[in-house]
Design a protein around this motif. Structure first.
Motif, PDB file in Angstrom:
ATOM      1  N   TYR A 185       0.859  -1.146   0.005  1.00  0.00           N
ATOM      2  CA  TYR A 185      -0.205   0.125  -0.012  1.00  0.00           C
ATOM      3  C   TYR A 185       0.822   1.122  -0.137  1.00  0.00           C
ATOM      4  O   TYR A 185       1.586   1.393   0.805  1.00  0.00           O
ATOM      5  N   LEU A 186       0.604   2.033  -0.870  1.00  0.00           N
ATOM      6  CA  LEU A 186       1.232   3.345  -0.877  1.00  0.00           C
ATOM      7  C   LEU A 186       0.828   4.668  -0.126  1.00  0.00           C
ATOM      8  O   LEU A 186      -0.425   5.248  -0.674  1.00  0.00           O
ATOM      9  N   GLY A 187       1.299   4.920   0.972  1.00  0.00           N
ATOM     10  CA  GLY A 187       0.856   5.867   1.702  1.00  0.00           C
ATOM     11  C   GLY A 187       1.144   7.437   1.355  1.00  0.00           C
ATOM     12  O   GLY A 187       2.096   7.493   0.343  1.00  0.00           O
ATOM     13  N   SER A 188       0.531   8.324   2.035  1.00  0.00           N
ATOM     14  CA  SER A 188       0.740   9.572   1.349  1.00  0.00           C
ATOM     15  C   SER A 188       1.722  10.128   2.242  1.00  0.00           C
ATOM     16  O   SER A 188       2.038   9.585   3.284  1.00  0.00           O
ATOM     17  N   PHE A 189       2.390  11.361   2.082  1.00  0.00           N
ATOM     18  CA  PHE A 189       3.379  12.257   2.887  1.00  0.00           C
ATOM     19  C   PHE A 189       3.088  12.275   4.231  1.00  0.00           C
ATOM     20  O   PHE A 189       3.673  12.178   5.339  1.00  0.00           O
ATOM     21  N   VAL A 190       1.832  12.614   4.213  1.00  0.00           N
ATOM     22  CA  VAL A 190       1.100  12.909   5.730  1.00  0.00           C
ATOM     23  C   VAL A 190       0.991  11.378   6.416  1.00  0.00           C
ATOM     24  O   VAL A 190       0.452  10.670   5.872  1.00  0.00           O
ATOM     25  N   GLY A 191       1.621  11.491   7.457  1.00  0.00           N
ATOM     26  CA  GLY A 191       1.366  10.261   8.431  1.00  0.00           C
ATOM     27  C   GLY A 191       2.745   9.550   8.251  1.00  0.00           C
ATOM     28  O   GLY A 191       2.775   8.215   8.673  1.00  0.00           O
ATOM     29  N   MET A 192       3.706  10.011   7.614  1.00  0.00           N
ATOM     30  CA  MET A 192       4.831   9.265   7.144  1.00  0.00           C
ATOM     31  C   MET A 192       6.126   9.282   8.217  1.00  0.00           C
ATOM     32  O   MET A 192       7.096   8.501   8.216  1.00  0.00           O
ATOM     33  N   MET A 193       6.055  10.505   8.947  1.00  0.00           N
ATOM     34  CA  MET A 193       7.297  10.816   9.523  1.00  0.00           C
ATOM     35  C   MET A 193       7.030  10.753  11.002  1.00  0.00           C
ATOM     36  O   MET A 193       8.171  10.590  11.890  1.00  0.00           O
ATOM     37  N   ASP A 194       5.943  10.508  11.679  1.00  0.00           N
ATOM     38  CA  ASP A 194       5.868  10.913  13.063  1.00  0.00           C
ATOM     39  C   ASP A 194       6.219   9.392  14.017  1.00  0.00           C
ATOM     40  O   ASP A 194       6.113   9.363  15.147  1.00  0.00           O
ATOM     41  N   HIS A 195       6.464   8.298  13.229  1.00  0.00           N
ATOM     42  CA  HIS A 195       6.800   7.149  13.915  1.00  0.00           C
ATOM     43  C   HIS A 195       8.187   6.584  13.555  1.00  0.00           C
ATOM     44  O   HIS A 195       8.846   5.347  13.949  1.00  0.00           O
ATOM     45  N   PHE A 196       9.292   7.376  13.087  1.00  0.00           N
ATOM     46  CA  PHE A 196      10.680   7.171  12.712  1.00  0.00           C
ATOM     47  C   PHE A 196      11.484   7.558  14.070  1.00  0.00           C
ATOM     48  O   PHE A 196      11.083   8.776  14.108  1.00  0.00           O
ATOM     49  N   PRO A 197      12.461   6.797  14.323  1.00  0.00           N
ATOM     50  CA  PRO A 197      12.869   5.499  13.853  1.00  0.00           C
ATOM     51  C   PRO A 197      11.796   4.233  14.012  1.00  0.00           C
ATOM     52  O   PRO A 197      11.015   4.507  14.959  1.00  0.00           O
ATOM     53  N   THR A 198      11.664   3.273  13.093  1.00  0.00           N
ATOM     54  CA  THR A 198      10.804   2.238  13.153  1.00  0.00           C
ATOM     55  C   THR A 198      11.430   1.162  13.051  1.00  0.00           C
ATOM     56  O   THR A 198      12.408   0.708  12.345  1.00  0.00           O
ATOM     57  N   TYR A 199      10.804   0.000  13.734  1.00  0.00           N
ATOM     58  CA  TYR A 199      11.339  -1.473  13.623  1.00  0.00           C
ATOM     59  C   TYR A 199      10.438  -2.000  12.532  1.00  0.00           C
ATOM     60  O   TYR A 199       9.280  -1.941  12.069  1.00  0.00           O
ATOM     61  N   TYR A 242      19.007  14.632   1.329  1.00  0.00           N
ATOM     62  CA  TYR A 242      18.048  13.943   2.407  1.00  0.00           C
ATOM     63  C   TYR A 242      17.636  15.028   3.700  1.00  0.00           C
ATOM     64  O   TYR A 242      16.582  14.823   3.958  1.00  0.00           O
ATOM     65  N   GLY A 243      18.664  15.840   3.698  1.00  0.00           N
ATOM     66  CA  GLY A 243      18.156  16.868   4.803  1.00  0.00           C
ATOM     67  C   GLY A 243      17.068  17.759   4.439  1.00  0.00           C
ATOM     68  O   GLY A 243      16.135  17.926   5.062  1.00  0.00           O
ATOM     69  N   ASP A 244      17.168  18.324   3.184  1.00  0.00           N
ATOM     70  CA  ASP A 244      15.931  19.196   2.331  1.00  0.00           C
ATOM     71  C   ASP A 244      14.812  18.312   2.451  1.00  0.00           C
ATOM     72  O   ASP A 244      13.643  18.832   2.761  1.00  0.00           O
ATOM     73  N   ILE A 245      14.867  16.973   2.239  1.00  0.00           N
ATOM     74  CA  ILE A 245      13.597  16.181   1.872  1.00  0.00           C
ATOM     75  C   ILE A 245      12.979  16.070   3.354  1.00  0.00           C
ATOM     76  O   ILE A 245      11.774  16.124   3.543  1.00  0.00           O
ATOM     77  N   GLU A 246      13.947  15.724   4.127  1.00  0.00           N
ATOM     78  CA  GLU A 246      13.348  15.407   5.754  1.00  0.00           C
ATOM     79  C   GLU A 246      12.627  16.731   6.217  1.00  0.00           C
ATOM     80  O   GLU A 246      11.600  16.628   6.794  1.00  0.00           O
ATOM     81  N   MET A 247      13.318  17.849   5.871  1.00  0.00           N
ATOM     82  CA  MET A 247      12.710  19.119   6.260  1.00  0.00           C
ATOM     83  C   MET A 247      11.308  19.326   5.649  1.00  0.00           C
ATOM     84  O   MET A 247      10.284  19.678   6.474  1.00  0.00           O
ATOM     85  N   TYR A 248      11.481  19.110   4.180  1.00  0.00           N
ATOM     86  CA  TYR A 248       9.944  19.238   3.642  1.00  0.00           C
ATOM     87  C   TYR A 248       8.810  18.083   4.351  1.00  0.00           C
ATOM     88  O   TYR A 248       7.912  18.728   4.606  1.00  0.00           O
ATOM     89  N   LEU A 249       9.176  17.032   4.431  1.00  0.00           N
ATOM     90  CA  LEU A 249       8.570  16.025   4.942  1.00  0.00           C
ATOM     91  C   LEU A 249       7.912  16.353   6.337  1.00  0.00           C
ATOM     92  O   LEU A 249       6.588  16.209   6.767  1.00  0.00           O
ATOM     93  N   MET A 250       8.751  16.841   7.211  1.00  0.00           N
ATOM     94  CA  MET A 250       8.322  17.196   8.789  1.00  0.00           C
ATOM     95  C   MET A 250       7.405  18.363   8.536  1.00  0.00           C
ATOM     96  O   MET A 250       6.367  18.464   9.255  1.00  0.00           O
ATOM     97  N   SER A 251       7.602  19.357   7.661  1.00  0.00           N
ATOM     98  CA  SER A 251       6.840  20.437   7.745  1.00  0.00           C
ATOM     99  C   SER A 251       5.491  20.266   7.238  1.00  0.00           C
ATOM    100  O   SER A 251       4.374  20.555   7.501  1.00  0.00           O
ATOM    101  N   LYS A 252       5.386  19.111   6.192  1.00  0.00           N
ATOM    102  CA  LYS A 252       4.287  18.531   5.615  1.00  0.00           C
ATOM    103  C   LYS A 252       3.349  17.778   6.986  1.00  0.00           C
ATOM    104  O   LYS A 252       2.071  17.594   6.839  1.00  0.00           O
TER     105      LYS A 252
END
Length: 428
Positions: free
Chosen positions: A358-372, A405-415
Motif C-alpha cells: 500500500y502506498l501511503g501519502s506524505f502525511v503520516g509518514m514521519m511521526d513513527h521514525f525510527p521504526t522497527y 536528504y536533509g532538505d527532503i526530511e525538512m520538507y516532509l516534517m513540515s508537511k
C-alpha cells in the motif's frame, strides 16, 4: 576540529538550543558540533549482506544523468525465433513476437517488479492499481507501433507518467518488447477476482494496530533502555550526556518536535541522527555513527521523550523556507532506472497498491521514525528509508548525512506539522 567551551558556557549554550525562544528555525551557533568528518562509517557499506549494484547511468537526488526522452521507434518485420507469430500486418504495421514469451516477461519480478505490480492482468497474484486495468487491452484498437512505443518509452506520450521507460532505460530489449506486445494483443476478457482482497480497487487499506510501546510487540523499545545507559556513559572526554542534561525527560520533552534544523555553519539541514553523532564527538567524545545501534537508540530516545507532542517545524525563517522548497523540488525529480519521483508513489499514486504494498501519502509518514521493520528484522531511521526507496527504483543512494536528504526530511516534517510523535514505530 573541536569547539572548546567552559562548563558554564556549554550549559548556557545547550539551554539556549533546547529551550530557544519560539522554537528557532535555525540551530544556535553556540551548540558544539564536530563539523569536519562524515557522520557515517568509512568506507560506507550499503547494507550488510546486500550485493551492491551501480546505477550511475541514471539520475539520483544529486545529479541528473538519465537518458533523455526517446524518439518514436519504427518497427521491422523480422522474426526473432521460430515460435514468433505475426500479430497483424495492416498497412505495414507489424509486431512479430511470441505471446508466451511476452507473458513470462510481463510477470518477471526481476525486471523492475513486473507489469503486475501496477496493472490488473490475467493470472496476477495481488496486482496493483497504480496503472489502469489492461486486462482487455487487446480489443482496444491500439495499433502495434503505438503499444510498442508506449512500453519502450511512455514519456513520449505523457512526460509526467509513472510508468518506467522500459526500453529506453534498458530494462527490456526491443525484441522483448515485441513479445510483450504480442501477449497484450491476446487479452480480451476482464479479470474476475475471487475475493475483494485480490482486487486492488476493493482491497482494504492496511491499518496498523500493534502497540508501538509494548516491549513484547516492538523490539525497538529495548533501544530506549540502551539509550538511557548511553546517556550516563562517559566518553573519551570523561563526560556523559547527563553531565549537562541532568533531567532529560524534562529538558527534551519537546526538543525533537522542531527537528531537523538548518545548520548555517555546515550550510545544510541536519536531523537528530546526525546531530547525535556530531554533538557527541564535540562534547563527550563518543563515536555514535549514523545508523549504528547507539545512534539509533539515542535518536529513538530523544523522540520517545517527546511522544504525545505534535511535530512543530517553524517555517518562518528564510533558510528553512529555502530548504523546504529544495526538498519539494527533489521530491519531484525522476531518478533511477525505473524513473520514479517520490511524488509518483506518495502523491500521484497515494492510497493505491503497487502489487501487495500500500502506498501511503506524505502525511503520516514521519511521526513513527525510527521504526522497527518486521520485514527486515531491523530498525530504520528516516534516512535509511530514503536510501531504500532509491534501491527499490534502482537509483544509487546517497550517504546518510547527505544535504539532499536533509532538505527532503525538512520538507516532509513540515508537511507533517501537527502529527503527534509515536516513537519507536513498528511496520512491516
Amino acid at each position: 576540529m573541536r569547539h572548546v567551551f567552559t562548563k558554564t558556557a556549554l550549559v548556557m549554550a545547550l539551554s539556549t538550543f533546547c529551550f530557544g525562544a519560539a522554537q528557532a528555525s535555525e540551530m544556535s551557533r553556540d551548540v558544539p558540533l564536530e563539523m569536519e568528518q562524515p557522520s557515517y562509517k568509512i568506507p560506507w557499506d550499503r547494507y550488510s549482506g546486500w550485493k551492491p549494484t551501480n546505477w550511475s547511468k541514471f539520475s539520483t537526488l544529486r545529479q541528473v544523468v538519465s537518458p533523455p526522452v526517446s524518439f518514436m521507434q519504427k518497427l521491422d518485420k523480422s522474426t526473432t525465433s521460430s515460435s514468433d507469430i505475426i500479430i497483424n500486418d495492416d498497412e505495414g504495421d507489424v509486431i512479430v513476437g511470441d505471446p508466451a514469451k511476452g507473458k513470462a516477461l510481463v510477470s518477471n519480478r526481476k525486471r523492475g517488479g513486473s507489469c503486475y505490480a501496477c496493472h490488473i492482468l490475467p493470472d496476477a497474484a495481488l496486482p496493483g492499481n497504480v496503472g489502469i486495468n489492461i486486462s482487455t487491452i487487446g480489443v482496444w484498437g491500439r495499433d502495434d507501433e503505438y503499444l510498442f512505443n508506449y512500453i519502450y518509452d511512455p514519456r513520449m506520450f505523457n512526460p509526467s507518467t509513472v510508468m518506467p521507460p522500459w526500453g529506453a532505460h534498458g530494462i527490456f530489449s526491443k525484441d522483448e518488447i515485441k513479445h510483450i506486445v504480442a501477449y497484450l494483443k491476446t487479452l480480451s476478457k476482464p479479470v474476475k477476482f475471487e475475493s475483494t482482497q485480490e482486487n486492488p480497487d476493493t482491497r482494504a487499506m492496511p491499518i496498523e494496530t500493534r502497540d508501538n510501546f509494548d516491549e513484547f510487540v516492538n523490539p525497538s523499545m529495548m533501544n530506549v533502555d540502551t539509550a538511557k545507559e548511553l546517556f550516563i556513559t562517559e566518553g573519551s572526554t570523561g563526560k556523559s550526556c547527563q553531565a549537562c542534561h541532568e533531567k532529560p525527560e524534562v529538558e527534551f520533552a519537546t526538543w525533537a518536535t522542531d527537528m531537523p534544523k538548518v545548520e548555517t555553519r555546515m550550510n545544510k539541514v541536519i536531523g537528530i541522527e546526525e546531530f547525535v553523532t556530531r554533538h557527541a564527538r564535540a562534547t563527550t567524545g563518543a563515536e555514535y555513527l549514523s545508523q549504528s545501534e547507539e545512534n539509533l537508540s539515542l535518536a529513538i530516545y530523544l523522540r520517545f521523550l517527546a511522544n504525545g507532542h505534535p511535530i512543530a517545524i517553524d517555517k518562518s525563517d528564510r533558510n528553512t523556507q529555502l530548504a523546504i522548497r529544495r526538498g519539494e523540488d527533489l521530491m519531484n525529480r525522476k531518478i533511477g532506472q525505473l524513473n520514479f519521483a517520490c511524488v509518483d508513489c506518495h502523491e500521484t499514486s497515494a492510497n493505491k497498491w503497487i502489487r501487495g504494498q500500500y502506498l501511503g501519502s506524505f502525511v503520516g509518514m514521519m511521526d513513527h521514525f525510527p521504526t522497527y521493520r518486521t520485514s527486515r528484522g531491523e530498525i530504520w531511521d528516516i534516512r535509511k528509508r530514503f536510501q531504500w526507496c532509491g534501491v527499490a527504483i534502482r537509483a544509487n543512494e546517497l550517504e546518510p548525512d547527505a544535504a539532499e536528504y536533509g532538505d527532503i526530511e525538512m520538507y516532509l516534517m513540515s508537511k507533517n506539522n501537527g502529527r503527534v510523535f509515536s516513537v519507536p514505530g513498528i511496520r512491516h
